[in-house]
Scaffold this motif. Structure first.
Motif, mmCIF file in Angstrom:
data_model
loop_
_atom_site.group_PDB
_atom_site.id
_atom_site.type_symbol
_atom_site.label_atom_id
_atom_site.label_comp_id
_atom_site.label_asym_id
_atom_site.label_seq_id
_atom_site.Cartn_x
_atom_site.Cartn_y
_atom_site.Cartn_z
ATOM 1 N N VAL A 245 0.837 -1.197 0.000
ATOM 2 C CA VAL A 245 0.000 0.000 0.000
ATOM 3 C C VAL A 245 0.871 1.246 0.000
ATOM 4 C CG1 VAL A 245 -1.962 -1.083 1.181
ATOM 5 C CG2 VAL A 245 -0.168 0.056 2.525
ATOM 6 N N ILE A 246 0.304 2.315 -0.570
ATOM 7 C CA ILE A 246 0.924 3.643 -0.553
ATOM 8 C C ILE A 246 0.184 4.477 0.481
ATOM 9 C CG2 ILE A 246 1.454 5.706 -1.896
ATOM 10 C CD1 ILE A 246 1.382 3.974 -4.392
ATOM 11 N N GLY A 247 0.913 5.057 1.415
ATOM 12 C CA GLY A 247 0.283 5.819 2.479
ATOM 13 C C GLY A 247 0.004 7.259 2.094
ATOM 14 N N GLU A 248 -0.178 8.080 3.142
ATOM 15 C CA GLU A 248 -0.436 9.497 2.958
ATOM 16 C C GLU A 248 0.682 10.299 3.635
ATOM 17 O OE1 GLU A 248 -2.873 7.529 4.511
ATOM 18 O OE2 GLU A 248 -3.827 7.039 2.584
ATOM 19 N N TYR A 249 0.670 11.586 3.385
ATOM 20 C CA TYR A 249 1.674 12.476 3.953
ATOM 21 C C TYR A 249 1.714 12.356 5.476
ATOM 22 C CZ TYR A 249 3.865 16.825 5.493
ATOM 23 O OH TYR A 249 4.680 17.754 6.108
ATOM 24 N N LEU A 250 2.925 12.285 6.013
ATOM 25 C CA LEU A 250 3.081 12.315 7.475
ATOM 26 C C LEU A 250 4.485 12.782 7.820
ATOM 27 C CD1 LEU A 250 4.944 9.649 8.417
ATOM 28 C CD2 LEU A 250 2.833 8.450 7.862
ATOM 29 N N ILE A 251 4.636 13.234 9.049
ATOM 30 C CA ILE A 251 5.953 13.581 9.601
ATOM 31 C C ILE A 251 6.430 12.375 10.394
ATOM 32 C CG2 ILE A 251 7.237 15.127 11.105
ATOM 33 C CD1 ILE A 251 6.265 16.454 8.582
ATOM 34 N N GLY A 252 7.545 11.769 9.956
ATOM 35 C CA GLY A 252 8.025 10.547 10.590
ATOM 36 C C GLY A 252 8.451 10.766 12.031
ATOM 37 N N HIS A 253 8.051 9.828 12.925
ATOM 38 C CA HIS A 253 8.469 9.909 14.327
ATOM 39 C C HIS A 253 9.975 9.705 14.476
ATOM 40 C CE1 HIS A 253 4.465 10.278 15.842
ATOM 41 N NE2 HIS A 253 4.056 9.113 15.335
ATOM 42 N N ILE A 254 10.540 8.903 13.587
ATOM 43 C CA ILE A 254 11.958 8.556 13.732
ATOM 44 C C ILE A 254 12.848 9.665 13.191
ATOM 45 C CG2 ILE A 254 13.739 6.911 13.024
ATOM 46 C CD1 ILE A 254 11.539 4.784 12.875
ATOM 47 N N THR A 255 12.511 10.187 11.987
ATOM 48 C CA THR A 255 13.384 11.159 11.327
ATOM 49 C C THR A 255 12.931 12.596 11.519
ATOM 50 O OG1 THR A 255 12.116 11.037 9.267
ATOM 51 C CG2 THR A 255 13.919 9.464 9.547
ATOM 52 N N GLY A 256 11.656 12.790 11.821
ATOM 53 C CA GLY A 256 11.123 14.148 11.894
ATOM 54 C C GLY A 256 10.960 14.777 10.523
ATOM 55 N N LYS A 257 11.097 14.004 9.458
ATOM 56 C CA LYS A 257 10.978 14.508 8.094
ATOM 57 C C LYS A 257 9.590 14.231 7.528
ATOM 58 C CE LYS A 257 15.867 13.829 6.829
ATOM 59 N NZ LYS A 257 16.767 13.159 5.848
ATOM 60 N N ALA A 258 9.230 15.031 6.523
ATOM 61 C CA ALA A 258 8.000 14.760 5.775
ATOM 62 C C ALA A 258 8.269 13.595 4.836
ATOM 63 C CB ALA A 258 7.585 15.993 4.986
ATOM 64 N N VAL A 259 7.452 12.546 4.963
ATOM 65 C CA VAL A 259 7.670 11.340 4.173
ATOM 66 C C VAL A 259 6.353 10.833 3.593
ATOM 67 C CG1 VAL A 259 9.688 10.619 5.513
ATOM 68 C CG2 VAL A 259 7.412 9.811 6.168
ATOM 69 N N LEU A 260 6.502 10.014 2.555
ATOM 70 C CA LEU A 260 5.378 9.259 2.003
ATOM 71 C C LEU A 260 5.650 7.788 2.304
ATOM 72 C CD1 LEU A 260 2.762 9.219 0.275
ATOM 73 C CD2 LEU A 260 4.234 8.801 -1.711
ATOM 74 N N PRO A 261 4.896 7.171 3.232
ATOM 75 C CA PRO A 261 5.180 5.783 3.616
ATOM 76 C C PRO A 261 4.696 4.781 2.570
ATOM 77 C CG PRO A 261 3.281 6.609 4.814
ATOM 78 C CD PRO A 261 3.807 7.758 4.024
ATOM 79 N N LEU A 262 5.513 3.742 2.368
ATOM 80 C CA LEU A 262 5.164 2.613 1.510
ATOM 81 C C LEU A 262 5.295 1.362 2.369
ATOM 82 C CD1 LEU A 262 7.309 3.588 -1.627
ATOM 83 C CD2 LEU A 262 4.943 4.234 -1.152
ATOM 84 N N ALA A 263 4.223 0.565 2.452
ATOM 85 C CA ALA A 263 4.208 -0.592 3.359
ATOM 86 C C ALA A 263 4.042 -1.878 2.567
ATOM 87 C CB ALA A 263 3.087 -0.444 4.385
ATOM 88 N N TYR A 264 4.824 -2.923 2.969
ATOM 89 C CA TYR A 264 4.808 -4.201 2.258
ATOM 90 C C TYR A 264 4.628 -5.322 3.279
ATOM 91 C CZ TYR A 264 6.069 -7.675 -1.270
ATOM 92 O OH TYR A 264 6.047 -8.716 -2.143
ATOM 93 N N PRO A 265 3.663 -6.233 3.060
ATOM 94 C CA PRO A 265 3.424 -7.312 4.028
ATOM 95 C C PRO A 265 4.313 -8.532 3.751
ATOM 96 C CG PRO A 265 1.752 -7.389 2.328
ATOM 97 C CD PRO A 265 2.642 -6.237 1.986
ATOM 98 N N ILE A 266 4.813 -9.149 4.824
ATOM 99 C CA ILE A 266 5.495 -10.448 4.715
ATOM 100 C C ILE A 266 4.527 -11.493 5.246
ATOM 101 C CG2 ILE A 266 7.463 -11.834 5.448
ATOM 102 C CD1 ILE A 266 9.045 -9.294 5.801
#
Length: 466
Positions: free
Chosen positions: A142-163
């Motif tokens: 899935v392709i996520g939505e705009y967010l500020i990452g908790h780890i980096t503090g940067k604006a990112v677009l998350p991409l999630a892949y299931p195992i």
């Protein structure tokens, strides 16, 4: 002092100049509107092409990230690696090598983060993220939505892949965060038209990427904006309206990411840029027309009095008497060499022969009407196909037998090229050479084609009329 009157010759000359200019003004306006339509179409197409190109480039980045996550998932499964200890080892130098990635995260099915690069300083969970819930529902990338990452503090677009395990149950979730700041810098290197804008928007109306002025808009949720509403409606197309910065633009928009999520891309070209050439052409034409009009008005106002009005007034009284029916009236001599004097002489000659010419004119008109009637009767009622063409090969007139023979209506033939009835268009050139050489042809054999495509052999008799 002469009194101004709208019926005076001078004013009429000025009005004539004005009437001459009006069609030119209409042509300029029409040409300007046509130019605007032309450049509008070009701007829309250019904007759409740019949006498609950017969309394809961004989609390639997402696809590369998906492949990377897929490879990582296979490594974890095949080599039975511990995600918590393997992720830093595998991706230790990857972020430095590929700055498009801001972070990599591994989470359990319940959303709890078990490893990340860079490492997290506190326990984290992705269970509150909307993309997490879509992944749980679909068990797919899935392709996520705009967010500020908790780890980096940067604006990112998350991409999630299931195992998934062998039974298809979710074991682990791999997430990569695309660095939106790096992507904005990447987009700024693309050559856009002057003052053009680029918007990349997630499915909630949040601005992911923006050119220019990314710092003003990236991260802002703007679903209520007119252009954003139109883009979120989906599909691929063009639109006209104000941009996020209020500048009127012509847009081309598209999307990418389906079926894993939808990201929208729009490129806007300012109307003032799109129509700059058309506006310059129109302004130049108006400027030249204004100059011509002023010169015409000046010439009509002063030239009329000097060259026309003074002399014409001497003939006015005589002209009025003649207009009242007095055919014995004369302007009288002596006759000079100037145009007005010659006009007076011609006027007297005209008056002397007016009755004779009037009678002759009436007789001639009667003969012409009878001749025209006979000609039209012969032309229209002839059972042979008779038609008239211009030297350039355009139909000027034709009788009903012509329309019946070739199967066309009058509207379909008149004004069209005569080549439409030739079975072999090259025959027309040979025929024209013969008739121009001799001035006529008689029983010239040609093969014609009807509207329905059928062909027929005909003998053509023709003459040149000068």
């Amino acid at each position: 002092m002469a009194r101004f009157s709208f019926t005076s010759l001078r004013v009429r000359l000025i009005f004539l100049v004005l009437m001459t200019i009006m069609p030119l003004l209409g042509l300029i306006i029409y040409a300007g509107l046509a130019d605007h339509r032309h450049y509008r179409s070009i701007a829309f197409q250019n904007a759409l092409n740019l949006a498609i190109n950017v969309s394809e480039a961004q989609n390639n980045i997402v696809e590369d990230a998906k492949k990377l996550l897929s490879v990582l998932s296979q490594m974890l499964k095949v080599h039975q690696l511990d995600p918590g200890t393997s992720l830093p080892t595998i991706f230790g130098d990857m972020i430095k090598k590929y700055p498009v990635y801001a972070a990599f995260v591994i989470a359990k099915p319940d959303g709890k983060v078990i490893a990340s690069v860079p490492p997290a300083t506190q326990p984290l969970s992705i269970s509150q993220r909307s993309y997490y819930h879509r992944l749980i529902q679909t068990n797919n990338f899935v392709i996520g939505e705009y967010l500020i990452g908790h780890i980096t503090g940067k604006a990112v677009l998350p991409l999630a892949y299931p195992i998934l395990d062998d039974a298809g149950h979710l074991q682990t979730i791999l997430i990569s965060g695309l660095d939106l700041t790096w992507l904005n810098q990447y987009l700024s290197k693309i050559k856009f038209p002057p003052e053009a804008s680029l918007n990349v928007i997630d499915n909630k109306g949040t601005i992911l990427l923006r050119y220019p002025d990314p710092e003003r808009f990236v991260g802002k949720s703007m679903p209520e904006q007119q252009i954003v509403k139109r883009i979120l409606a989906g599909g691929e197309g063009v639109e006209e309206g104000p941009d996020l910065d209020g500048v009127p633009r012509l847009y081309g928009f598209t999307s990418f990411g389906q079926p894993y999520g939808t990201v929208f891309v729009s490129v806007g070209i300012p109307k003032k840029v799109a129509f700059a050439a058309a506006n310059r052409n129109t302004f130049r034409n108006f400027a030249w027309l204004t100059v011509v009009a002023l010169l015409g008005f000046i010439a009509a106002w002063f030239g009329a009095d000097i060259f026309v009005i003074r002399s014409v007034n001497t003939l006015l009284k005589t002209t009025k008497m003649l207009a009242e029916g007095d055919l014995t009236v004369r302007a009288g001599g002596p006759y000079g060499q100037g145009e007005i004097a010659q006009l007076a002489y011609s006027f007297d000659q005209m008056a002397e022969s007016l009755e004779l010419r009037e009678a002759e004119r009436q007789r001639t008109e009667k003969e012409l009407r009878e001749s025209e009637k006979r000609y039209r009767t012969l032309f229209q009622e002839s059972r042979d196909a008779i038609y008239i063409t211009s030297r350039e090969g355009k139909f000027i007139d034709a009788n009903q037998s012509t329309f019946d023979l070739f199967g066309y209506s009058k509207e379909e033939m008149i004004g069209q090229s005569v080549l439409m009835i030739y079975a072999n268009p090259a025959d027309r050139q040979v025929f024209q050479q013969n008739i121009e050489k001799d001035g006529f042809v008689r029983d010239y054999e040609l093969k014609f084609r009807r509207k329905d495509g059928s062909e027929l052999d005909c003998f053509l008799t023709s003459t040149v009329r000068l």
